[in-house]
Every structure is written in C-alpha cells, then in structure tokens.
Design a protein around this motif. Structure first.
Motif, PDB file in Angstrom:
ATOM      1  N   TYR A  76       0.570  -1.101  -0.031  1.00  0.00           N
ATOM      2  CA  TYR A  76       0.036   0.006   0.035  1.00  0.00           C
ATOM      3  C   TYR A  76       0.899   1.279  -0.069  1.00  0.00           C
ATOM      4  O   TYR A  76       1.716   1.459   0.982  1.00  0.00           O
ATOM      5  CB  TYR A  76      -1.012  -0.168   1.294  1.00  0.00           C
ATOM      6  CG  TYR A  76      -2.229   0.853   1.157  1.00  0.00           C
ATOM      7  CD1 TYR A  76      -3.260   0.264   0.414  1.00  0.00           C
ATOM      8  CD2 TYR A  76      -2.266   2.235   1.656  1.00  0.00           C
ATOM      9  CE1 TYR A  76      -4.502   1.065   0.490  1.00  0.00           C
ATOM     10  CE2 TYR A  76      -3.504   2.811   1.722  1.00  0.00           C
ATOM     11  CZ  TYR A  76      -4.304   2.432   1.044  1.00  0.00           C
ATOM     12  OH  TYR A  76      -5.624   2.966   0.762  1.00  0.00           O
ATOM     13  N   SER A  83      -6.572   0.707   3.672  1.00  0.00           N
ATOM     14  CA  SER A  83      -8.114   0.776   3.872  1.00  0.00           C
ATOM     15  C   SER A  83      -8.553  -0.278   4.482  1.00  0.00           C
ATOM     16  O   SER A  83      -8.136  -1.530   4.321  1.00  0.00           O
ATOM     17  CB  SER A  83      -8.594   0.856   2.356  1.00  0.00           C
ATOM     18  OG  SER A  83      -9.912   0.336   2.229  1.00  0.00           O
ATOM     19  N   THR A 129      -8.703  -2.996  -0.067  1.00  0.00           N
ATOM     20  CA  THR A 129      -8.457  -2.169  -1.355  1.00  0.00           C
ATOM     21  C   THR A 129      -9.210  -0.964  -1.354  1.00  0.00           C
ATOM     22  O   THR A 129     -10.152  -0.610  -0.624  1.00  0.00           O
ATOM     23  CB  THR A 129      -9.407  -3.370  -2.237  1.00  0.00           C
ATOM     24  OG1 THR A 129      -9.695  -2.544  -3.610  1.00  0.00           O
ATOM     25  CG2 THR A 129     -10.902  -3.304  -1.811  1.00  0.00           C
ATOM     26  N   SER A 130      -8.666  -0.158  -2.271  1.00  0.00           N
ATOM     27  CA  SER A 130      -9.204   1.349  -2.667  1.00  0.00           C
ATOM     28  C   SER A 130      -9.611   1.563  -3.798  1.00  0.00           C
ATOM     29  O   SER A 130      -9.324   2.530  -4.396  1.00  0.00           O
ATOM     30  CB  SER A 130      -7.921   2.420  -2.054  1.00  0.00           C
ATOM     31  OG  SER A 130      -6.977   2.022  -2.692  1.00  0.00           O
ATOM     32  N   GLU A 134     -16.634   5.459  -3.078  1.00  0.00           N
ATOM     33  CA  GLU A 134     -17.420   5.488  -1.703  1.00  0.00           C
ATOM     34  C   GLU A 134     -19.063   5.181  -1.944  1.00  0.00           C
ATOM     35  O   GLU A 134     -19.443   4.296  -1.033  1.00  0.00           O
ATOM     36  CB  GLU A 134     -17.337   6.796  -1.215  1.00  0.00           C
ATOM     37  CG  GLU A 134     -17.609   6.877  -0.032  1.00  0.00           C
ATOM     38  CD  GLU A 134     -17.743   8.386   0.675  1.00  0.00           C
ATOM     39  OE1 GLU A 134     -18.592   8.940   1.285  1.00  0.00           O
ATOM     40  OE2 GLU A 134     -16.679   9.172   0.686  1.00  0.00           O
TER      41      GLU A 134
END
Length: 186
Positions: A76, A83, A129-130, A134
């Motif tokens: 990351y 996340s 995970t990102s 949203e």
C-alpha cells in the motif's frame, strides 16, 4: 424520409438491441451456478502496509492456507494503515471468506466497509482495497462482522448475509443535496 433519419433510427435500434442483450447476459450471469473452487480457485488480493513487504512470503502462505486460492499481495503506497475495505465475490465459499476476514482483522485492525458484489468477480476477494468509489461501499459494524465470523454459517447463509449488508443507497449526499447514486447496481 432522408438517409440521415434512417441511419439515426437504425443506429438507435442496434444500440437498443445491444443493451437488451447485455442486460440479458448480466441477468443470466447473476443466476448462473457457481463453479466449484476446484474448477476455479478464489483469487485473494490484499493491499498491505509497505512496512510489511519483507513479510509478504509468510503472509501469502497464511492467506493461502485454506487451499483453492491464489494470493497476490500489493504494498500500500505511502500509508501506514491500508483501507479497511473488503470485497467478497458471490461464489467464494464461507470458509475461505471467513479466513480472509480474519486476515483483514489481523493485518488491518478491522473492517469498516464491504463492497457490493456486482462490482467484483465471483471468485475474488479484495482486502484493504481502495479500488472502489465510496458510493459502491456499505459500512459494516462490529456485530455484523461477528455474524460473518460464525463458523456455523454455511456458504449460502454467508452469501445471503453479505448481500443483505451491502444493499446500496439509492440516494447519496453530493454537493449538499441528496442525488441518485451514480454507482447504483441493479
């Protein structure tokens, strides 16, 4: 009738037929039975803090311990704690999903959001995970997470629970208003 209006109507008809065919394929894919993990292993992708990179071989073995998995670990970038988002595909067996959630708890210190299943491959798990907007996530509480970790939960019950906890909001806040969710999957 001129040639441009005929071309326009033809193009509209072709596009409409294409969209109908795509909708039918997506609906059929949702109802298609899941191949076994022996036929199609589960891919686990995890984004871990960069400081853990030297431990990746050990972590990879631990994440793959349940069998029938392929594991990919990613550092990351520039963040201490990745996340706390988890995505679990609709064909992932409960025992593998539970193990992945336990790994997320251990490595990330918790799980805050789950990703709606229509955004992910059927045999895929994403930890930390990102990759998702949203509006494609749903928050999860500790009591809800504890329900997932119950070893008595079979795969159908686990997947039903996951879908129940990841129902997307139809309207989302944007620019001080409540607007239609641009990421809403139907």
């Amino acid at each position: 009738m001129n040639i441009r209006s005929i071309e326009g109507k033809f193009a509209t008809a072709i596009m409409t037929l294409g969209l109908l065919a795509l909708t039918a394929v997506n609906a059929a894919a949702d109802e298609a039975p899941c191949p076994s993990v022996e036929e199609q292993p589960v891919k686990i992708e995890a984004w871990l803090a960069k400081r853990l990179e030297p431990e990746f071989p050990v972590i990879r073995k631990e994440m793959a311990r349940m069998g029938f998995t392929r594991v990919a670990l990613w550092p990351y970038p520039a963040a201490r704690n990745p996340s706390k988002v988890v995505a679990i595909g609709r064909c992932v067996p409960a025992y593998i999903a539970r193990h992945a959630l336990q790994q997320a708890l251990y490595h990330f210190g918790g799980v805050r959001h789950l990703v709606h299943q229509k955004f992910v491959h059927d045999h895929w798990i994403g930890l930390g995970t990102s990759l998702f907007a949203e509006n494609s996530l749903q928050p999860i509480t500790l009591p809800q997470l504890q329900q997932f970790l119950d070893p008595r939960l079979g795969t159908p019950e686990f997947q039903t629970l996951y879908r129940r906890f990841t129902v997307q909001d139809v309207k989302v806040p944007a620019f001080g208003l409540e607007l239609p969710n641009p990421k809403l999957m139907k």
